[in-house]
Design an enzyme around this catalytic site. Structure first.
Site, mmCIF file in Angstrom:
data_model
loop_
_atom_site.group_PDB
_atom_site.id
_atom_site.type_symbol
_atom_site.label_atom_id
_atom_site.label_comp_id
_atom_site.label_asym_id
_atom_site.label_seq_id
_atom_site.Cartn_x
_atom_site.Cartn_y
_atom_site.Cartn_z
ATOM 1 N N CYS A 95 21.368 63.794 32.455
ATOM 2 C CA CYS A 95 20.057 64.629 32.517
ATOM 3 C C CYS A 95 19.923 64.967 31.315
ATOM 4 O O CYS A 95 18.605 64.785 30.724
ATOM 5 C CB CYS A 95 20.321 65.814 33.542
ATOM 6 S SG CYS A 95 21.383 66.777 33.210
ATOM 7 N N HIS A 154 21.939 71.314 35.053
ATOM 8 C CA HIS A 154 21.023 70.118 35.044
ATOM 9 C C HIS A 154 19.628 70.620 34.625
ATOM 10 O O HIS A 154 19.209 71.698 34.555
ATOM 11 C CB HIS A 154 20.674 69.799 36.803
ATOM 12 C CG HIS A 154 19.982 68.691 37.045
ATOM 13 N ND1 HIS A 154 20.343 67.380 36.474
ATOM 14 C CD2 HIS A 154 18.713 68.353 37.520
ATOM 15 C CE1 HIS A 154 19.327 66.315 36.958
ATOM 16 N NE2 HIS A 154 18.406 67.253 37.346
ATOM 17 N N GLU A 166 13.713 62.760 36.073
ATOM 18 C CA GLU A 166 14.994 62.959 35.753
ATOM 19 C C GLU A 166 16.000 62.114 36.063
ATOM 20 O O GLU A 166 15.701 60.888 36.463
ATOM 21 C CB GLU A 166 15.295 64.157 36.706
ATOM 22 C CG GLU A 166 15.581 63.689 38.396
ATOM 23 C CD GLU A 166 15.836 64.926 39.358
ATOM 24 O OE1 GLU A 166 16.603 65.573 39.006
ATOM 25 O OE2 GLU A 166 15.511 64.654 40.642
#
Length: 280
Positions: A95, A154, A166
């Site tokens: 990420c 994240h 993402e």
């Protein structure tokens, strides 16, 4: 009068038209692009760079994108995730690796080299938003984060219209998703790629905690994983601390973290030069 075969064909065609979504609606569900106005040119370029990787069907790979330079790298096995067993064979991003790459492509500089927490607390911030703010104030290119102040695990790039790009998890490709406002959504940060204003220093050491007050007994806010560039607003004398062979009673306030850190772990003199004294 339609023949039987013609009538059946017509009915089938009508049914297909009714059940098949319009091309524009289908595209809107998965389109990776800027989906709302108002973003800066750099933010729009970052969205474009991330979406280019989505369109290329690039893999999520744990640790991917954290090489010496921004860009896809082979990953590592995440010992907590059985699905990551093939990540060392997959060229891609995790990420924060995707975010790093997107903003490096957008700005020509590696301004977000770090994990999700370091990227959220970056000194290149133009503004921050809490979970309570929701999506209303956000613009394409803003970075969404999940976790807690101590562990932001994240990060994703907002596209607008409730969508984000993402690198989500091992075993999947980079994707466009609906923004998940539950499951630990923490907030967002808007990136300012321009010159950093204020008093900029560098920390040393690993696992150095910032505190919500200038005291070792205060609640922890965030731990620097390693040497980190920080912006200092002011400093003041408070609790005396002895650590790593040094003793100092000076603490600095870091506006990007809304937290304090002992000056012991800031490179420079015990009392930082040209930094004002805090009045709070």
């Amino acid at each position: 009068m339609l023949r039987r075969s013609g009538l059946i064909g017509t009915l089938i065609a009508l049914l297909v038209c009714l059940l098949w979504p319009p091309a524009s609606a289908a595209a809107a569900d998965s389109s990776c692009r800027v989906l709302a106005p108002g973003a800066s040119a750099a933010a729009e370029r970052a969205v474009g760079a991330a979406c280019a990787q989505v369109a290329a069907d690039v893999w999520y790979t744990w640790g991917g994108g954290h090489g010496p330079q921004p860009g896809a790298t082979y990953g590592q096995v995440d010992p907590t995730d059985p699905a990551s067993e093939h990540d060392p064979e997959r060229l891609g991003f995790d990420c924060s690796g995707l975010v790093r790459h997107a903003y490096a492509e957008a700005t020509g500089s590696d301004i977000l080299n770090g994990v999700a927490g370091a990227q959220y607390y970056t000194h290149h911030a133009a503004g921050r938003f809490t979970a309570a703010d929701g999506l209303a104030p956000l613009l394409p290119g803003d970075l969404l984060v999940w976790g807690t102040s101590q562990d932001l695990h994240h990060i994703a790039i907002y596209l607008g219209a409730g969508k984000m790009a993402e690198a989500r998890q091992s075993g999947t490709k980079l994707m466009v998703s609906d923004v998940r406002l539950n499951g630990g959504y923490y907030g967002a940060v808007r990136i300012d790629p321009g010159p950093v204003t204020g008093h900029v220093f560098r920390t040393w050491g690993t696992g150095v905690w910032t505190k919500d007050r200038p005291s070792t007994a205060a609640a922890r806010v965030y731990a620097f994983p390693g040497p980190t560039t920080i912006r200092v607003e002011c400093q003041k004398h408070a609790e005396k601390v002895t650590s790593d062979g040094y003793t100092n009673d000076a603490w600095s306030y870091l506006p990007d973290y809304k937290a304090w850190v002992t000056n012991i772990y800031i490179q420079g003199p015990a009392w930082l030069e040209n930094v004002p004294t805090c009045t709070f």
